[in-house]
Each structure stands twice: as C-alpha cells, then as structure tokens.
Design an enzyme around this catalytic site. Structure first.
Site, PDB file in Angstrom:
ATOM      1  N   SER A 121     151.295  -0.266  94.828  1.00 21.79           N
ATOM      2  CA  SER A 121     152.279  -0.269  93.868  1.00 21.79           C
ATOM      3  C   SER A 121     151.632  -0.303  92.464  1.00 21.79           C
ATOM      4  O   SER A 121     152.104   0.303  91.449  1.00 21.79           O
ATOM      5  CB  SER A 121     153.037  -1.647  93.984  1.00 21.79           C
ATOM      6  OG  SER A 121     153.532  -1.810  95.024  1.00 21.79           O
ATOM      7  N   HIS A 142     154.296   6.255  97.265  1.00 18.24           N
ATOM      8  CA  HIS A 142     154.738   4.677  96.926  1.00 18.24           C
ATOM      9  C   HIS A 142     156.557   4.865  97.112  1.00 18.24           C
ATOM     10  O   HIS A 142     157.198   5.341  96.358  1.00 18.24           O
ATOM     11  CB  HIS A 142     154.631   4.513  95.547  1.00 18.24           C
ATOM     12  CG  HIS A 142     155.153   3.200  94.955  1.00 18.24           C
ATOM     13  ND1 HIS A 142     156.062   2.954  93.981  1.00 18.24           N
ATOM     14  CD2 HIS A 142     155.029   1.889  95.671  1.00 18.24           C
ATOM     15  CE1 HIS A 142     156.068   1.831  93.751  1.00 18.24           C
ATOM     16  NE2 HIS A 142     155.806   0.980  94.990  1.00 18.24           N
ATOM     17  N   GLU A 154     157.508   7.718  95.022  1.00 19.03           N
ATOM     18  CA  GLU A 154     156.550   8.278  93.908  1.00 19.03           C
ATOM     19  C   GLU A 154     155.401   8.803  94.519  1.00 19.03           C
ATOM     20  O   GLU A 154     154.353   8.253  95.358  1.00 19.03           O
ATOM     21  CB  GLU A 154     155.967   7.191  93.008  1.00 19.03           C
ATOM     22  CG  GLU A 154     157.130   6.824  91.993  1.00 19.03           C
ATOM     23  CD  GLU A 154     156.804   5.536  91.164  1.00 19.03           C
ATOM     24  OE1 GLU A 154     157.284   5.626  89.862  1.00 19.03           O
ATOM     25  OE2 GLU A 154     156.085   4.812  91.524  1.00 19.03           O
ATOM     26  N   ASN A 192     157.385   0.933  88.497  1.00 18.48           N
ATOM     27  CA  ASN A 192     156.816  -0.559  88.308  1.00 18.48           C
ATOM     28  C   ASN A 192     156.073  -0.546  87.149  1.00 18.48           C
ATOM     29  O   ASN A 192     156.271  -1.769  86.637  1.00 18.48           O
ATOM     30  CB  ASN A 192     155.622  -0.673  89.312  1.00 18.48           C
ATOM     31  CG  ASN A 192     156.303  -1.056  90.705  1.00 18.48           C
ATOM     32  OD1 ASN A 192     157.650  -1.192  90.677  1.00 18.48           O
ATOM     33  ND2 ASN A 192     155.614  -1.145  91.650  1.00 18.48           N
TER      34      ASN A 192
HETATM   35  N1  NAD Z   1     157.544  -5.617  98.356  1.00 15.54           N
HETATM   36  C1  NAD Z   1     157.729  -4.620  97.539  1.00 15.54           C
HETATM   37  O1  NAD Z   1     158.552  -4.549  97.131  1.00 15.54           O
HETATM   38  C2  NAD Z   1     156.884  -3.431  97.480  1.00 15.54           C
HETATM   39  C3  NAD Z   1     157.391  -1.874  97.201  1.00 15.54           C
HETATM   40  C4  NAD Z   1     156.705  -0.780  96.934  1.00 15.54           C
HETATM   41  C5  NAD Z   1     155.302  -0.950  97.346  1.00 15.54           C
HETATM   42  N2  NAD Z   1     154.978  -1.940  97.750  1.00 15.54           N
HETATM   43  C6  NAD Z   1     153.554  -2.304  98.248  1.00 15.54           C
HETATM   44  O2  NAD Z   1     153.312  -2.218  99.631  1.00 15.54           O
HETATM   45  C7  NAD Z   1     152.078  -2.892 100.151  1.00 15.54           C
HETATM   46  C8  NAD Z   1     152.686  -3.764 100.899  1.00 15.54           C
HETATM   47  O3  NAD Z   1     153.270  -4.870 100.365  1.00 15.54           O
HETATM   48  P1  NAD Z   1     154.506  -5.814 101.048  1.00 15.54           P
HETATM   49  O4  NAD Z   1     155.376  -6.274  99.885  1.00 15.54           O
HETATM   50  O5  NAD Z   1     155.063  -5.151 102.378  1.00 15.54           O
HETATM   51  O6  NAD Z   1     153.355  -7.224 101.492  1.00 15.54           O
HETATM   52  P2  NAD Z   1     153.937  -8.030 102.723  1.00 15.54           P
HETATM   53  O7  NAD Z   1     152.783  -9.112 102.363  1.00 15.54           O
HETATM   54  O8  NAD Z   1     155.413  -8.445 103.127  1.00 15.54           O
HETATM   55  O9  NAD Z   1     153.204  -7.296 104.166  1.00 15.54           O
HETATM   56  C9  NAD Z   1     151.921  -7.087 104.367  1.00 15.54           C
HETATM   57  C10 NAD Z   1     151.518  -6.946 105.904  1.00 15.54           C
HETATM   58  O10 NAD Z   1     150.418  -6.165 106.317  1.00 15.54           O
HETATM   59  C11 NAD Z   1     149.712  -6.866 107.080  1.00 15.54           C
HETATM   60  N3  NAD Z   1     148.336  -6.848 107.153  1.00 15.54           N
HETATM   61  C12 NAD Z   1     147.398  -7.570 106.594  1.00 15.54           C
HETATM   62  N4  NAD Z   1     146.086  -7.227 106.831  1.00 15.54           N
HETATM   63  C13 NAD Z   1     146.147  -6.296 107.706  1.00 15.54           C
HETATM   64  C14 NAD Z   1     145.433  -5.322 108.435  1.00 15.54           C
HETATM   65  N5  NAD Z   1     144.117  -5.439 108.320  1.00 15.54           N
HETATM   66  N6  NAD Z   1     145.703  -4.258 109.603  1.00 15.54           N
HETATM   67  C15 NAD Z   1     147.181  -4.490 109.648  1.00 15.54           C
HETATM   68  N7  NAD Z   1     148.036  -5.180 108.977  1.00 15.54           N
HETATM   69  C16 NAD Z   1     147.628  -6.138 108.065  1.00 15.54           C
HETATM   70  C17 NAD Z   1     150.157  -8.394 107.180  1.00 15.54           C
HETATM   71  O11 NAD Z   1     150.114  -9.205 108.231  1.00 15.54           O
HETATM   72  C18 NAD Z   1     151.815  -8.220 106.443  1.00 15.54           C
HETATM   73  O12 NAD Z   1     152.668  -8.420 107.626  1.00 15.54           O
HETATM   74  C19 NAD Z   1     151.292  -3.368  98.775  1.00 15.54           C
HETATM   75  O13 NAD Z   1     150.491  -2.503  98.371  1.00 15.54           O
HETATM   76  C20 NAD Z   1     152.795  -3.419  97.925  1.00 15.54           C
HETATM   77  O14 NAD Z   1     152.041  -3.191  96.535  1.00 15.54           O
HETATM   78  C21 NAD Z   1     155.526  -3.367  97.773  1.00 15.54           C
END
Ligand code: NAD
Length: 594
Positions: A121, A142, A154, A192
């Site tokens: 993000s 994204h 995005e 964002n």
């Molecule tokens: N939460 C949101 O609203 C949102 C929206 C758009 C983009 N994002 C982006 O998406 C990405 C993930 O965010 P999220 O909110 O889903 O996080 P989250 O913490 O909910 O999930 C992350 C997942 O990655 C897994 N993980 C960690 N290390 C790993 C590895 N080495 N191999 C495989 N899996 C692994 C974890 O176990 C976890 O399940 C980030 O870059 C975030 O900025 C988040």
C-alpha cells in the site's frame, strides 16, 4: 498476444491475501495460496471459507459455485509451491525487508517469464523490484479491502517495469471485473495518499477525546454518505497494517506530520488490539475475524426515550436562507410550534413559499399526507421582529455566516428570551463560544450544525463550548432525537467533525492534481471504486462550491496552523478565475457543454 495467466500464486493469506485468492478463483483462475506455516495457512483458509459461506448465506453465491471456486485453490506452505505459476501476488505484512526477501526467493523459485506483483500500500515497488534479477517484470497490483467487493486496482509501474507487463496486467484486471488506474511509484499511490491522513486525523480526535468513536463514525457516514466511518475502517484495515502504511508514508512522502502515526495506534498494536482480525480494535467484535460489533465498556447506553423533551414546545428560527427554511420545515414536521423571524415581510413571504414548495414535494413523493403538510404549515408563525421570540423555549440562529452579525443577534436574544432557553447557532465555521460570550448566559448557548438539505440529512453536530452546561447538551441531543436526527456531540473547534475531516482530504486531492501525479477523473474513480465513496473529491468540490471549500480550508488552516492544511494554490487560482463549481457552470469540470 498478451499473457494468459492460467495459474497465479498468492503469498500471504491475511486480510488482503485471502480476498485476492477469492477474486482470482471466482474468475476461473487456478490459484496456489501460500502461507508461512501450517497454522497461518489454516487461519487463512478459515477466513476465506468464512467469507464464501457468508456470500452463500446472503444468496450472493450458490453453494455449487463456492465448491467449484474452492476446487480451484491449492493451499500450501512455502514459496516452492509457486514454481509453475504465471503470476504471483504478494500480500505479506507491510515491511520492506520482508517483502524484499520474499521477492528474492520468488525470483529464484518462479519460472523466468513469471510476473511478480506486490500488493503493497505504501512501500516503494521499485525498491522491492531490485531484490530480483527481473525488475522489469515486477509491478504493483494494489487491491482494496474487501478485495472481492471493491472494484479498483491501482496498477503501479516503476521506471523499469516493461510496457508489455503493464498492458498484460491491465488486461488481467479487466478480466477480473476490476477497474484499474495505472500510476507511478509514489507513497500511498492515489487512494491511500488521500485516505490515511484522514484516518490518522480521526484517530487523533479519539485520542484527544474530541468526540466518541461512535460519533466520529456516524458523522462521516451520515454527513458524507461514506460506507463506513474512519474508525470502523481502521479496524477493517488492521491497526498494525495501518501503522506500517502511515509510518512509510510519513518517511517516503515528505515527512508530512499528518502521516506520523498517532501514538494511540502504536499503543493499540502493542496491546494486540489489531481490529477485526484480532476481535478488538476501536470496537469489539463477536470473535476474531468477525464483522459483528458487540457492546463493550465504551458503548453508550441506548435510550428508549423517543419522546420530545417536555420543556421544549415552541422554537424560534432566525434567518431566511436555505438552512433556516430547511430547519423550519424539520421542526414543524416534527410537531414543534415554530416562530420564524426574518428581516421583513417580503423575506417571510419568500421563506413561506419555499417551505410550501418543499412540503408539497413531500406530498407528491408520498412521504407526507396533505393533512400533515397543512398541519406543519399551520404550526409556523411569521414575524419580522425578534421580540416575538420572548416566549420560545429554543432558538436556532441561521443568519449570514458573519461573526459580528451573529454576536449582535445573540446579545439581542439574551435581552428578549426567557431565562433557561437554549440558544443555538447553526454556524458551520465560526467559534460557538463567540456567540456564547455575547450573552450573559453562555451555559445555555450551543451549536446545532444542521447539514444541507436539512430535511434530508440525518446528522446534526451538537457543538458544546467550554462554557456549555450538561443540561443544555442533553436538551439539544433530546431535541435532535425528537427531530429523528442523529446527534453527534463534539467540541468547539474549527470544522467540528465532518468538515475538519472532509476538507483537508479534498484539498489534498487538489494538490495531487496540481503535482500532476494523477487526473481528476482517475482520482474520482479511485475514491469511488477503491473506498466506496458516493462521489469523488472533484465531483464533490464542484457541488459544494470551490469558494465555500476554500473558505473552510482557510479557517482550518488558520485555527490549527497545520502546514499540510494550507489551501492548494490551484484551488485559490480557480476561485480567483471565477470557476466556482456547478453553480456557475464551471469548476474542476466544465458543465456548460453537458
Ligand atoms: N489491510 C488492508 O486494508 C490492505 C489494503 C490494501 C493493501 N494492503 C497491503 O496488503 C499487504 C498485506 O496486508 P494485510 O492487511 O493482508 O496483512 P495481514 O497481517 O492481515 O496478513 C499478512 C499475512 O502474510 C502472512 N505471511 C507473513 N510472512 C509470510 C511469508 N514469509 N510467507 C508467506 N506468508 C507470510 C501472515 O501469516 C499473514 O497471514 C500489505 O502490503 C498491505 O499494505 C492492505
């Protein structure tokens, strides 16, 4: 011929990853979903199944389609399972070193022609790409939360991303039923960059006890038509993720203090209050991962009292503009006796005409019976002198937005009105305390900020000054309830809740266009399709009026001295040029040719 993408891999099955797997599997693509451990894999699978089961329960997906969809997903631990896929989307936590490590590993494991995409993000896609030997095949995809629902993607191209990769990913987005905007690699991209300053500011309001979580969320939902309030959205995003995004944006985006994470966020993350995923964040949820909010110690007691405050029967409304007319209608329809005071018989006749027109529309639309309309009109008496307010129980002032005029009026009301009467101003930008100290009874003075059109908008901001008594606040909120309006109590600060959170975001959107990062059209798309906003910022600016928006932004800047609130020069120029929005046929867009 572009790439086919017969199979894709998703790394990380958290909040975003689980949704992204669903998006691909729904479109008939085979997905390999990868996690770091068996425990995390199981948790991700449960999240995904939960989401699909909810869709089935709501009738949005058949049980057969759910099973077919799940049949297209292979769950695995470790990146080695991705050696055959055509595209990988990484959705692991927002840490640069972690993402770089994963990309280096993916580069080693995946076939040479595979495209590697990150769902980051806020981190630099370029910095992630250089961890591989194929930076030209690395791109940002994204998605928005919840990924199966939000239409926007995005697409982030770096200076080295190949054009054919960009073209193929754009085509893929279309195949997935998504709308893409393609942009360059800048912290926070479009959505964002505009969203997170607002979310952080909302958290700072909670931290400063400026208003409650429920009131801040209700204000933005009812005042701006947003699908959810900022604190509920923080819980959906996840506070740990939100913290990382803010922190990165602060460091990458010019150290704008509005992106420096509010200390409360870090404290909550440390305490394990991560939002929905942990079962508790700003709100408390039924269980981890559940969207169902349950009551906790901060939940306000619900009042069953839907009756009218017994001591308020007769209400004075001063003014003859749009707001005064709407407020007269609201009170008269709710059964209050209303004394309308204008500056002359001619003005009163105009207000009366407008009131009748509006009530007649209600009859035509079947929202009001003719009898109710006549009764409402019969409850209003018309006067051109404020002396007739000597027996009212509440006064709502809605005259011109000029402090000297309002102060003089409050001084006169102080002389005329009975003791104990609540004196309210509907100002949207002036300090309520200025009106209060123009009287000898500041404890009885309060802000009642109605929204336009008052008969339609469900929100009233109840603004208490440092001199307003609890009894006055209680009466004001009871009156709102009797009007079937949602009262949100806040302190007497520039912009109250809604304008203070809304206008800096609009101003930031203008700055984004000014910096040539994106276009008004793409930004409007991004906010509507990525965040579910009913209107994009430029559509809204043109409706509100660029002059009005500039005036509000100036007030916020002057009162809070926040450098990031300085009005965008482009906004000033458009106002100077007379491009004030829809009302003159031209603002950010030209309406004269439509
Ligand atoms: N939460 C949101 O609203 C949102 C929206 C758009 C983009 N994002 C982006 O998406 C990405 C993930 O965010 P999220 O909110 O889903 O996080 P989250 O913490 O909910 O999930 C992350 C997942 O990655 C897994 N993980 C960690 N290390 C790993 C590895 N080495 N191999 C495989 N899996 C692994 C974890 O176990 C976890 O399940 C980030 O870059 C975030 O900025 C988040």
């Amino acid at each position: 011929m572009g790439r086919e993408f017969g199979s894709v891999g998703v790394v990380g099955l958290g909040t975003m990853g689980a949704g992204i797997v669903e998006v691909f599997a729904r479109s008939g693509v085979a997905v390999t979903a990868v996690e770091i451990s068996d425990v995390a894999l199981h948790r991700g699978e449960v999240t995904m199944r939960g989401s699909l089961d909810r869709a089935v329960a709501k009738g949005k997906l058949s049980a057969g389609d759910r099973d077919a969809l799940l049949g297209r997903v292979t769950f695995a631990v470790g990146l080695d399972a991705l050696h055959e896929v055509d595209l990988v989307i990484e959705a692991v936590p927002e840490h640069l070193d972690l993402k770089q490590r994963i990309f280096a590993e993916l580069d080693r494991v995946c076939k040479p022609e595979a495209i590697l995409a990150t769902n980051t993000s806020s981190l630099s896609v370029t910095e992630i790409s250089v961890a591989t030997t194929r930076p030209n095949q690395v791109i940002g995809m994204h998605f928005f939360n919840p990924a199966p629902i939000m239409k926007l993607v995005e697409v982030v191209r770096t200076v080295v991303t190949s054009q054919d990769v960009v073209t193929d990913i754009e085509a893929l987005c279309e195949r997935l039923g998504k709308v893409d905007v393609t942009i360059t690699d800048r912290a926070g991209f479009i959505a964002n960059a505009l969203l997170f300053g607002y979310l952080n500011q909302a958290v700072s309001m909670v931290e400063a006890r400026y208003a409650t979580r429920e009131d801040i969320d209700a204000a933005m939902k009812l005042g701006c038509g947003l699908p959810m309030g900022p604190l509920a959205l923080m819980d959906l995003i996840g506070l740990d993720t939100a913290y990382e995004i803010l922190d990165t944006m602060y460091r990458r985006g010019g150290r704008d203090r509005r992106h420096a994470p509010v200390p409360l966020i870090k404290q909550m993350v440390t305490a394990g209050l991560l939002g929905r995923k942990s079962g508790r964040g700003f709100y408390t949820y039924e269980k981890p991962g559940s969207p169902v909010v349950v009551a906790d110690e901060l939940t306000p007691a619900t009042s069953n009292d839907s009756g009218r405050p017994t001591h308020i029967a007769k209400v004075g409304v001063v003014g003859s503009g749009t707001m005064a007319t709407g407020i007269i209608e609201v009170f008269a329809k709710a059964g209050f006796e209303v004394v309308s005071v204008t500056r002359g018989a001619e003005k009163s006749a105009q207000v009366c005409e407008r009131l009748k027109t509006s009530l007649n529309k209600g009859v035509v639309r079947g929202k009001l019976t003719e009898r109710d309309r006549d009764a409402a009109i019969g409850r209003v008496t018309w006067s051109a002198t404020i002396d007739h307010l000597n027996d009212v129980d509440l006064v709502v002032e809605a005259v011109v937005e000029e402090l000297s005029v309002k102060k003089a009026l409050f001084a006169s009301l102080d002389e005329i009105c009975k003791p104990g009467v609540v004196l309210a101003t509907t100002t949207s930008s002036l300090p309520v305390i200025e009106c209060a100290v123009a009287t000898e009874r500041p404890a009885d003075v309060i802000g009642l900020h109605f929204f336009n059109p008052a008969p339609v908008m469900g929100l009233v901001e109840v603004v208490r000054t440092i001199r307003t008594s609890d009894a006055t606040v209680n009466t004001a909120t009871e009156v709102c309830r009797a009007l079937a309006k949602h009262a949100v109590v806040c302190a007497d600060r520039s912009g109250f809740v809604v304008n203070a959170l809304l206008f800096p975001y609009l101003n930031d959107a203008v700055k984004m266009v000014e910096a040539s990062y994106s276009t008004a059209d793409d930004i409007d798309y991004a906010m509507k399709l990525g965040c579910g906003y009913p209107m994009g910022p430029f559509e809204l600016l043109d409706v509100v009026g660029l002059d009005v928006s500039l005036a509000i932004q100036r007030e916020l800047y002057l009162e809070l001295r926040e450098p990031g609130f300085a009005p965008a020069p482009l906004l000033e120029h458009l106002v100077t040029a007379g491009y004030l929005g829809r009302k003159v046929g031209r603002g950010f867009r030209d309406y004269s040719k439509r």
